[in-house]
Write a protein that holds these residues in place. Structure first.
Motif: not given
Length: 462
Positions: A222-233
Protein backbone atom coordinates in the motif's frame (compact mmCIF):
# COMPACT_ATOMS: atom_id res chain seq x y z
CA UNK A 1 -9.39 9.34 13.10
CA UNK A 2 -6.41 7.08 13.69
CA UNK A 3 -7.09 7.09 17.42
CA UNK A 4 -10.60 5.96 16.61
CA UNK A 5 -9.27 3.20 14.36
CA UNK A 6 -6.74 2.20 17.00
CA UNK A 7 -9.48 2.07 19.65
CA UNK A 8 -11.76 0.09 17.39
CA UNK A 9 -9.02 -2.40 16.61
CA UNK A 10 -8.20 -2.87 20.29
CA UNK A 11 -11.86 -3.15 21.29
CA UNK A 12 -12.62 -5.62 18.51
CA UNK A 13 -9.57 -7.76 19.31
CA UNK A 14 -10.26 -7.86 23.05
CA UNK A 15 -13.96 -8.50 22.36
CA UNK A 16 -12.98 -11.43 20.15
CA UNK A 17 -10.77 -12.78 22.95
CA UNK A 18 -13.56 -12.45 25.50
CA UNK A 19 -16.16 -13.87 23.16
CA UNK A 20 -13.87 -16.78 22.30
CA UNK A 21 -13.32 -17.42 26.02
CA UNK A 22 -17.06 -17.33 26.72
CA UNK A 23 -17.81 -19.58 23.75
CA UNK A 24 -15.10 -22.02 24.85
CA UNK A 25 -16.61 -22.03 28.35
CA UNK A 26 -20.11 -22.73 27.00
CA UNK A 27 -18.84 -25.52 24.75
CA UNK A 28 -16.85 -27.04 27.58
CA UNK A 29 -19.99 -26.91 29.75
CA UNK A 30 -21.95 -28.82 27.08
CA UNK A 31 -19.15 -31.36 26.92
CA UNK A 32 -19.09 -31.63 30.70
CA UNK A 33 -22.85 -32.08 30.97
CA UNK A 34 -23.02 -34.65 28.15
CA UNK A 35 -19.78 -36.58 28.62
CA UNK A 36 -17.73 -35.80 31.71
CA UNK A 37 -20.50 -35.66 34.30
CA UNK A 38 -21.82 -39.21 33.56
CA UNK A 39 -18.23 -40.47 33.43
CA UNK A 40 -17.33 -38.87 36.78
CA UNK A 41 -20.51 -40.23 38.33
CA UNK A 42 -19.75 -43.75 37.09
CA UNK A 43 -16.14 -43.59 38.26
CA UNK A 44 -17.06 -42.26 41.70
CA UNK A 45 -19.83 -44.86 42.03
CA UNK A 46 -17.36 -47.68 41.35
CA UNK A 47 -14.95 -46.22 43.90
CA UNK A 48 -17.72 -45.79 46.47
CA UNK A 49 -18.77 -49.41 46.02
CA UNK A 50 -15.21 -50.57 46.63
CA UNK A 51 -14.99 -48.43 49.76
CA UNK A 52 -18.28 -49.88 51.05
CA UNK A 53 -17.44 -53.51 50.21
CA UNK A 54 -14.14 -53.61 52.10
CA UNK A 55 -15.51 -53.33 55.68
CA UNK A 56 -18.37 -55.68 54.71
CA UNK A 57 -15.90 -58.32 53.68
CA UNK A 58 -13.54 -57.53 56.58
CA UNK A 59 -15.69 -57.03 59.71
CA UNK A 60 -12.63 -56.99 61.93
CA UNK A 61 -11.62 -53.63 60.49
CA UNK A 62 -12.53 -50.58 62.58
CA UNK A 63 -15.01 -48.75 60.33
CA UNK A 64 -14.33 -45.24 61.62
CA UNK A 65 -10.56 -45.63 61.45
CA UNK A 66 -10.89 -47.06 57.94
CA UNK A 67 -13.00 -44.15 56.73
CA UNK A 68 -10.72 -41.65 58.45
CA UNK A 69 -7.73 -43.07 56.62
CA UNK A 70 -9.66 -43.05 53.35
CA UNK A 71 -10.48 -39.35 53.75
CA UNK A 72 -6.82 -38.46 54.11
CA UNK A 73 -6.08 -39.55 50.53
CA UNK A 74 -8.42 -36.88 49.20
CA UNK A 75 -12.11 -37.62 49.92
CA UNK A 76 -14.90 -36.10 51.90
CA UNK A 77 -17.12 -38.73 53.55
CA UNK A 78 -20.46 -38.64 55.31
CA UNK A 79 -21.56 -41.79 57.20
CA UNK A 80 -25.12 -42.32 58.46
CA UNK A 81 -26.22 -45.30 60.61
CA UNK A 82 -29.78 -46.70 60.42
CA UNK A 83 -30.25 -45.50 63.98
CA UNK A 84 -29.77 -41.90 62.79
CA UNK A 85 -26.23 -41.45 64.09
CA UNK A 86 -23.95 -39.69 61.56
CA UNK A 87 -20.38 -38.54 61.25
CA UNK A 88 -18.19 -36.62 58.78
CA UNK A 89 -14.70 -37.62 57.75
CA UNK A 90 -12.19 -35.39 55.96
CA UNK A 91 -12.68 -31.75 54.99
CA UNK A 92 -16.09 -30.29 55.94
CA UNK A 93 -18.82 -29.75 53.36
CA UNK A 94 -19.73 -26.14 52.66
CA UNK A 95 -23.39 -27.12 52.44
CA UNK A 96 -24.37 -30.13 54.59
CA UNK A 97 -28.02 -30.20 53.59
CA UNK A 98 -29.26 -33.58 52.39
CA UNK A 99 -32.90 -34.62 52.22
CA UNK A 100 -33.98 -37.36 54.64
CA UNK A 101 -35.62 -39.39 51.90
CA UNK A 102 -32.27 -39.60 50.08
CA UNK A 103 -30.56 -40.97 53.19
CA UNK A 104 -33.38 -43.42 53.80
CA UNK A 105 -33.27 -44.61 50.18
CA UNK A 106 -29.56 -45.45 50.46
CA UNK A 107 -30.12 -47.17 53.83
CA UNK A 108 -32.71 -49.30 52.06
CA UNK A 109 -30.07 -50.49 49.56
CA UNK A 110 -30.36 -48.02 46.68
CA UNK A 111 -27.54 -45.89 45.28
CA UNK A 112 -27.61 -42.10 45.14
CA UNK A 113 -26.10 -40.38 42.08
CA UNK A 114 -25.80 -36.81 43.30
CA UNK A 115 -22.97 -35.90 40.91
CA UNK A 116 -25.04 -36.94 37.87
CA UNK A 117 -28.17 -35.20 39.18
CA UNK A 118 -26.46 -32.00 40.26
CA UNK A 119 -28.20 -28.93 38.64
CA UNK A 120 -27.18 -28.04 35.06
CA UNK A 121 -27.29 -24.33 35.82
CA UNK A 122 -23.98 -24.51 37.66
CA UNK A 123 -22.16 -25.25 34.37
CA UNK A 124 -18.87 -27.08 34.50
CA UNK A 125 -18.11 -25.60 37.91
CA UNK A 126 -20.71 -27.96 39.36
CA UNK A 127 -18.01 -30.58 39.67
CA UNK A 128 -16.27 -28.34 42.21
CA UNK A 129 -19.39 -27.58 44.28
CA UNK A 130 -18.56 -28.59 47.85
CA UNK A 131 -22.12 -29.66 48.76
CA UNK A 132 -23.39 -32.82 50.34
CA UNK A 133 -25.95 -33.22 47.60
CA UNK A 134 -23.06 -33.34 45.07
CA UNK A 135 -21.91 -36.79 46.25
CA UNK A 136 -22.28 -40.50 45.50
CA UNK A 137 -24.25 -42.51 48.06
CA UNK A 138 -24.02 -46.31 48.44
CA UNK A 139 -25.30 -48.70 51.11
CA UNK A 140 -22.81 -50.31 53.54
CA UNK A 141 -23.30 -53.36 55.80
CA UNK A 142 -21.02 -53.69 58.79
CA UNK A 143 -21.34 -56.18 61.71
CA UNK A 144 -25.04 -56.70 61.10
CA UNK A 145 -25.85 -52.98 60.87
CA UNK A 146 -26.93 -50.93 57.84
CA UNK A 147 -25.16 -47.70 56.89
CA UNK A 148 -25.36 -45.09 54.14
CA UNK A 149 -22.04 -43.68 53.00
CA UNK A 150 -21.80 -40.51 50.86
CA UNK A 151 -18.48 -39.36 49.39
CA UNK A 152 -16.94 -37.05 46.84
CA UNK A 153 -13.37 -36.01 45.94
CA UNK A 154 -11.85 -33.33 48.13
CA UNK A 155 -11.18 -30.87 45.29
CA UNK A 156 -9.51 -28.41 47.62
CA UNK A 157 -7.08 -31.04 48.83
CA UNK A 158 -6.41 -32.39 45.36
CA UNK A 159 -5.85 -28.94 43.89
CA UNK A 160 -4.67 -27.08 46.93
CA UNK A 161 -1.44 -26.07 45.27
CA UNK A 162 -2.60 -26.23 41.67
CA UNK A 163 -5.63 -23.93 41.80
CA UNK A 164 -3.49 -20.94 42.79
CA UNK A 165 -1.10 -21.69 39.95
CA UNK A 166 -3.99 -22.03 37.48
CA UNK A 167 -5.52 -18.77 38.67
CA UNK A 168 -2.16 -17.00 38.35
CA UNK A 169 -1.60 -18.42 34.87
CA UNK A 170 -5.11 -17.40 33.78
CA UNK A 171 -4.71 -13.86 35.09
CA UNK A 172 -1.24 -13.56 33.56
CA UNK A 173 -2.50 -14.92 30.22
CA UNK A 174 -5.30 -12.37 30.09
CA UNK A 175 -2.98 -9.51 31.10
CA UNK A 176 -0.27 -10.44 28.57
CA UNK A 177 -2.86 -10.99 25.83
CA UNK A 178 -4.29 -7.51 26.32
CA UNK A 179 -0.78 -6.01 26.55
CA UNK A 180 0.36 -7.69 23.33
CA UNK A 181 -2.86 -6.66 21.59
CA UNK A 182 -2.20 -3.04 22.53
CA UNK A 183 1.43 -3.18 21.40
CA UNK A 184 0.78 -5.09 18.18
CA UNK A 185 -2.14 -2.83 17.34
CA UNK A 186 0.03 0.26 17.73
CA UNK A 187 2.63 -1.39 15.47
CA UNK A 188 -0.01 -2.17 12.85
CA UNK A 189 -1.71 1.21 13.04
CA UNK A 190 1.51 3.25 12.90
CA UNK A 191 2.01 2.83 9.11
CA UNK A 192 -1.64 3.74 8.56
CA UNK A 193 -1.13 6.85 10.68
CA UNK A 194 1.84 7.77 8.48
CA UNK A 195 -0.29 7.16 5.40
CA UNK A 196 -2.95 9.51 6.78
CA UNK A 197 -0.33 12.19 7.40
CA UNK A 198 1.03 11.61 3.91
CA UNK A 199 -2.47 11.89 2.45
CA UNK A 200 -2.97 15.22 4.19
CA UNK A 201 0.40 16.43 2.90
CA UNK A 202 -0.50 15.24 -0.60
CA UNK A 203 -3.82 17.07 -0.43
CA UNK A 204 -1.87 20.23 0.43
CA UNK A 205 0.31 19.85 -2.65
CA UNK A 206 3.36 18.31 -0.96
CA UNK A 207 4.49 15.51 -3.24
CA UNK A 208 7.84 14.72 -1.59
CA UNK A 209 6.67 12.02 0.83
CA UNK A 210 8.67 9.41 2.69
CA UNK A 211 7.06 6.11 3.61
CA UNK A 212 8.41 2.71 4.59
CA UNK A 213 7.66 0.62 1.52
CA UNK A 214 10.17 -2.14 2.35
CA UNK A 215 7.66 -4.14 4.42
CA UNK A 216 6.81 -7.48 2.84
CA UNK A 217 3.10 -7.26 3.58
CA UNK A 218 -0.06 -5.51 2.43
CA UNK A 219 0.90 -2.27 4.19
CA UNK A 220 4.25 -2.26 2.40
CA UNK A 221 2.47 -2.71 -0.95
CA UNK A 222 0.00 0.00 0.00
CA UNK A 223 2.84 2.40 0.85
CA UNK A 224 4.60 1.60 -2.42
CA UNK A 225 1.37 2.17 -4.36
CA UNK A 226 0.84 5.43 -2.48
CA UNK A 227 4.32 6.67 -3.38
CA UNK A 228 3.72 5.73 -7.01
CA UNK A 229 0.43 7.61 -6.90
CA UNK A 230 2.17 10.65 -5.39
CA UNK A 231 4.74 10.63 -8.18
CA UNK A 232 2.02 10.38 -10.81
CA UNK A 233 0.05 13.17 -9.18
CA UNK A 234 3.19 15.30 -9.15
CA UNK A 235 3.58 14.68 -12.86
CA UNK A 236 -0.09 15.46 -13.40
CA UNK A 237 0.36 18.72 -11.49
CA UNK A 238 3.41 19.60 -13.54
CA UNK A 239 1.51 18.77 -16.72
CA UNK A 240 -1.41 20.89 -15.54
CA UNK A 241 0.87 23.87 -14.98
CA UNK A 242 2.50 23.31 -18.34
CA UNK A 243 -0.93 23.04 -19.92
CA UNK A 244 -2.10 26.30 -18.38
CA UNK A 245 1.05 27.99 -19.64
CA UNK A 246 0.94 26.40 -23.10
CA UNK A 247 -2.77 26.63 -23.68
CA UNK A 248 -2.82 30.22 -22.49
CA UNK A 249 -0.11 31.04 -25.03
CA UNK A 250 -1.81 28.97 -27.74
CA UNK A 251 -5.07 30.79 -27.24
CA UNK A 252 -3.73 34.25 -26.43
CA UNK A 253 -1.25 34.38 -29.29
CA UNK A 254 -3.76 33.86 -32.15
CA UNK A 255 -6.32 36.06 -30.41
CA UNK A 256 -3.73 38.85 -30.14
CA UNK A 257 -2.85 38.42 -33.81
CA UNK A 258 -6.51 38.44 -34.84
CA UNK A 259 -7.09 41.57 -32.77
CA UNK A 260 -4.02 43.27 -34.21
CA UNK A 261 -4.78 42.51 -37.86
CA UNK A 262 -8.44 43.37 -37.36
CA UNK A 263 -7.33 46.79 -36.14
CA UNK A 264 -5.15 47.15 -39.24
CA UNK A 265 -8.10 46.31 -41.48
CA UNK A 266 -10.08 49.14 -39.95
CA UNK A 267 -7.61 51.72 -41.28
CA UNK A 268 -8.63 53.61 -44.38
CA UNK A 269 -5.27 53.59 -46.09
CA UNK A 270 -4.92 49.78 -46.28
CA UNK A 271 -4.42 48.52 -49.83
CA UNK A 272 -6.28 45.56 -51.31
CA UNK A 273 -3.14 43.41 -51.25
CA UNK A 274 -2.56 44.22 -47.58
CA UNK A 275 -6.18 43.44 -46.73
CA UNK A 276 -5.84 40.05 -48.40
CA UNK A 277 -2.66 39.41 -46.47
CA UNK A 278 -4.26 40.43 -43.17
CA UNK A 279 -7.36 38.33 -43.84
CA UNK A 280 -5.11 35.35 -44.62
CA UNK A 281 -3.27 35.76 -41.32
CA UNK A 282 -6.58 36.07 -39.44
CA UNK A 283 -7.93 32.93 -41.14
CA UNK A 284 -4.72 31.07 -40.27
CA UNK A 285 -5.04 32.03 -36.60
CA UNK A 286 -8.69 31.02 -36.58
CA UNK A 287 -7.63 27.67 -38.04
CA UNK A 288 -5.11 27.25 -35.22
CA UNK A 289 -7.83 27.86 -32.61
CA UNK A 290 -10.17 25.52 -34.45
CA UNK A 291 -7.55 22.77 -34.51
CA UNK A 292 -6.93 23.19 -30.79
CA UNK A 293 -10.61 22.96 -29.87
CA UNK A 294 -11.15 19.98 -32.17
CA UNK A 295 -8.27 18.12 -30.59
CA UNK A 296 -9.56 18.87 -27.10
CA UNK A 297 -13.03 17.67 -28.05
CA UNK A 298 -11.61 14.53 -29.66
CA UNK A 299 -9.59 13.68 -26.58
CA UNK A 300 -12.62 14.27 -24.39
CA UNK A 301 -14.71 11.95 -26.57
CA UNK A 302 -12.03 9.25 -26.54
CA UNK A 303 -11.79 9.43 -22.76
CA UNK A 304 -15.51 9.23 -22.15
CA UNK A 305 -16.52 6.41 -24.44
CA UNK A 306 -14.73 3.70 -26.35
CA UNK A 307 -17.99 2.82 -28.12
CA UNK A 308 -17.30 5.60 -30.60
CA UNK A 309 -15.16 3.09 -32.52
CA UNK A 310 -16.74 2.19 -35.85
CA UNK A 311 -14.59 -0.65 -37.08
CA UNK A 312 -14.52 -1.78 -40.67
CA UNK A 313 -12.02 -3.39 -43.01
CA UNK A 314 -10.01 -0.93 -45.11
CA UNK A 315 -6.74 -0.67 -47.03
CA UNK A 316 -4.37 1.13 -44.67
CA UNK A 317 -1.66 1.52 -47.32
CA UNK A 318 -4.06 3.31 -49.66
CA UNK A 319 -5.17 5.54 -46.79
CA UNK A 320 -1.59 6.59 -46.03
CA UNK A 321 -0.87 7.14 -49.78
CA UNK A 322 -3.80 9.55 -50.06
CA UNK A 323 -2.65 11.35 -46.92
CA UNK A 324 0.86 11.80 -48.37
CA UNK A 325 -0.63 13.48 -51.45
CA UNK A 326 -2.32 16.07 -49.23
CA UNK A 327 1.06 17.02 -47.75
CA UNK A 328 2.96 17.35 -51.03
CA UNK A 329 2.94 21.14 -50.92
CA UNK A 330 4.47 21.19 -47.39
CA UNK A 331 7.10 18.66 -48.40
CA UNK A 332 8.09 20.75 -51.42
CA UNK A 333 8.06 23.94 -49.37
CA UNK A 334 10.49 22.48 -46.84
CA UNK A 335 12.40 20.55 -49.51
CA UNK A 336 11.90 17.21 -47.73
CA UNK A 337 12.38 13.95 -49.60
CA UNK A 338 9.64 11.40 -48.73
CA UNK A 339 9.90 7.70 -49.60
CA UNK A 340 7.51 4.92 -48.76
CA UNK A 341 6.91 1.21 -49.12
CA UNK A 342 3.15 0.66 -49.02
CA UNK A 343 2.13 -2.85 -50.13
CA UNK A 344 -1.58 -3.62 -49.96
CA UNK A 345 -2.39 -4.34 -46.30
CA UNK A 346 -5.84 -4.45 -44.78
CA UNK A 347 -6.81 -3.53 -41.22
CA UNK A 348 -10.04 -3.79 -39.30
CA UNK A 349 -10.52 -0.60 -37.33
CA UNK A 350 -11.95 2.89 -37.28
CA UNK A 351 -10.52 4.34 -40.48
CA UNK A 352 -11.35 7.91 -39.48
CA UNK A 353 -9.56 7.71 -36.12
CA UNK A 354 -6.59 5.85 -37.58
CA UNK A 355 -6.32 8.47 -40.30
CA UNK A 356 -5.96 11.00 -37.46
CA UNK A 357 -3.02 8.91 -36.19
CA UNK A 358 -1.19 8.90 -39.56
CA UNK A 359 -1.97 12.60 -39.99
CA UNK A 360 -0.41 13.47 -36.63
CA UNK A 361 2.68 11.35 -37.21
CA UNK A 362 3.29 12.69 -40.73
CA UNK A 363 2.70 16.31 -39.76
CA UNK A 364 5.14 15.91 -36.84
CA UNK A 365 7.72 14.30 -39.12
CA UNK A 366 7.48 17.35 -41.40
CA UNK A 367 7.19 19.94 -38.62
CA UNK A 368 10.24 18.77 -36.65
CA UNK A 369 12.34 17.84 -39.67
CA UNK A 370 15.21 19.82 -41.13
CA UNK A 371 15.36 21.47 -44.52
CA UNK A 372 16.47 18.92 -47.14
CA UNK A 373 15.67 16.17 -44.66
CA UNK A 374 14.02 12.82 -45.40
CA UNK A 375 10.94 10.91 -44.24
CA UNK A 376 10.49 7.18 -44.75
CA UNK A 377 7.11 5.46 -44.28
CA UNK A 378 6.84 1.65 -44.26
CA UNK A 379 3.96 -0.78 -43.83
CA UNK A 380 4.86 -4.39 -43.03
CA UNK A 381 2.54 -7.32 -42.33
CA UNK A 382 3.97 -10.36 -40.56
CA UNK A 383 2.96 -12.93 -37.95
CA UNK A 384 -0.61 -11.65 -37.87
CA UNK A 385 0.45 -8.08 -37.06
CA UNK A 386 0.75 -4.87 -39.05
CA UNK A 387 3.66 -2.51 -38.33
CA UNK A 388 3.50 1.06 -39.65
CA UNK A 389 6.58 3.21 -39.10
CA UNK A 390 7.33 6.91 -39.70
CA UNK A 391 11.03 7.74 -39.68
CA UNK A 392 12.48 11.23 -40.10
CA UNK A 393 15.85 12.99 -39.94
CA UNK A 394 14.62 15.81 -37.73
CA UNK A 395 15.70 17.34 -34.43
CA UNK A 396 15.06 14.15 -32.45
CA UNK A 397 14.42 13.85 -28.72
CA UNK A 398 16.27 13.16 -25.50
CA UNK A 399 15.53 10.06 -23.40
CA UNK A 400 13.68 12.22 -20.88
CA UNK A 401 11.49 13.73 -23.59
CA UNK A 402 10.73 10.28 -25.04
CA UNK A 403 9.27 9.20 -21.70
CA UNK A 404 6.81 12.10 -21.77
CA UNK A 405 5.88 12.73 -25.38
CA UNK A 406 2.50 11.02 -24.92
CA UNK A 407 1.61 13.22 -21.93
CA UNK A 408 -1.13 15.64 -22.77
CA UNK A 409 -0.04 19.21 -23.51
CA UNK A 410 3.62 18.23 -23.25
CA UNK A 411 5.97 19.67 -25.85
CA UNK A 412 9.49 18.43 -26.29
CA UNK A 413 11.30 21.70 -25.71
CA UNK A 414 9.20 24.82 -25.55
CA UNK A 415 12.29 27.04 -25.66
CA UNK A 416 13.83 25.37 -28.71
CA UNK A 417 10.59 24.83 -30.63
CA UNK A 418 8.65 27.91 -29.67
CA UNK A 419 8.33 28.94 -33.31
CA UNK A 420 6.72 25.63 -34.25
CA UNK A 421 2.96 25.47 -34.03
CA UNK A 422 1.46 22.75 -31.86
CA UNK A 423 -0.84 22.02 -28.98
CA UNK A 424 0.95 19.14 -27.31
CA UNK A 425 -2.17 17.01 -27.82
CA UNK A 426 -1.41 15.19 -31.05
CA UNK A 427 0.66 12.29 -29.71
CA UNK A 428 -1.65 11.88 -26.73
CA UNK A 429 -4.51 11.45 -29.21
CA UNK A 430 -2.37 8.99 -31.18
CA UNK A 431 -1.63 6.85 -28.12
CA UNK A 432 -5.28 6.80 -27.01
CA UNK A 433 -6.54 5.72 -30.44
CA UNK A 434 -3.88 3.01 -30.83
CA UNK A 435 -4.65 1.58 -27.39
CA UNK A 436 -8.34 1.52 -28.29
CA UNK A 437 -7.37 -0.66 -31.27
CA UNK A 438 -5.36 -3.03 -28.98
CA UNK A 439 -2.08 -1.84 -30.48
CA UNK A 440 1.07 -0.27 -29.08
CA UNK A 441 3.63 2.39 -29.98
CA UNK A 442 7.41 2.17 -30.00
CA UNK A 443 9.64 5.28 -30.17
CA UNK A 444 13.30 5.40 -31.18
CA UNK A 445 14.98 8.79 -31.21
CA UNK A 446 18.26 10.60 -30.71
CA UNK A 447 18.87 14.34 -30.52
CA UNK A 448 19.79 15.90 -33.87
CA UNK A 449 19.59 12.47 -35.56
CA UNK A 450 15.88 11.97 -36.06
CA UNK A 451 12.94 9.96 -34.76
CA UNK A 452 11.29 6.68 -35.70
CA UNK A 453 7.79 5.90 -34.42
CA UNK A 454 6.42 2.41 -35.05
CA UNK A 455 2.77 1.51 -34.61
CA UNK A 456 1.89 -2.19 -34.20
CA UNK A 457 -1.74 -3.24 -34.73
CA UNK A 458 -3.50 -6.59 -34.96
CA UNK A 459 -3.73 -7.72 -38.58
CA UNK A 460 -6.90 -8.69 -40.40
CA UNK A 461 -7.42 -12.13 -41.85
CA UNK A 462 -10.21 -12.35 -44.44
Amino acid sequence: MMKSLYTKFVVVTISIMLFSGLLAFLLSNVYYQKELKPYNDMKMTAFARSIASFPTENPTVDLESYLQNTSTIGYQIYLVKETGEDRFFGAPFRDQHLEEQVVQSVLNGKEYHGILQFPHKTFVTGFFANELTNTIGVPLSYKGGNYAIFLRPNIKLLFNEMHLLFATLLALTIFLSILFVLLSTRYLIKPITKLTTATTALANGQYTIRLDHTRNDELGKLSESFLTMAQKLERVEETRKEFISNISHDIQSPLANIQGYTALLEKDNVSKEEKEEYVGVINGEIKRLSTLTKQLLLLSSLDRNEEILQKKVFNVSEQIRLLVQNYQWQLREKEIMLSYALPKVELKGDSSLLNTVWDNLLSNAIKYNKTNGTIDITVIEQNGQVMISFQDTGIGMSKQAQSRIFDRFYRVDSARTRTIEGTGLGLSIVETIIHMHDGHIHVESAEEQGTKITITLPGYSS
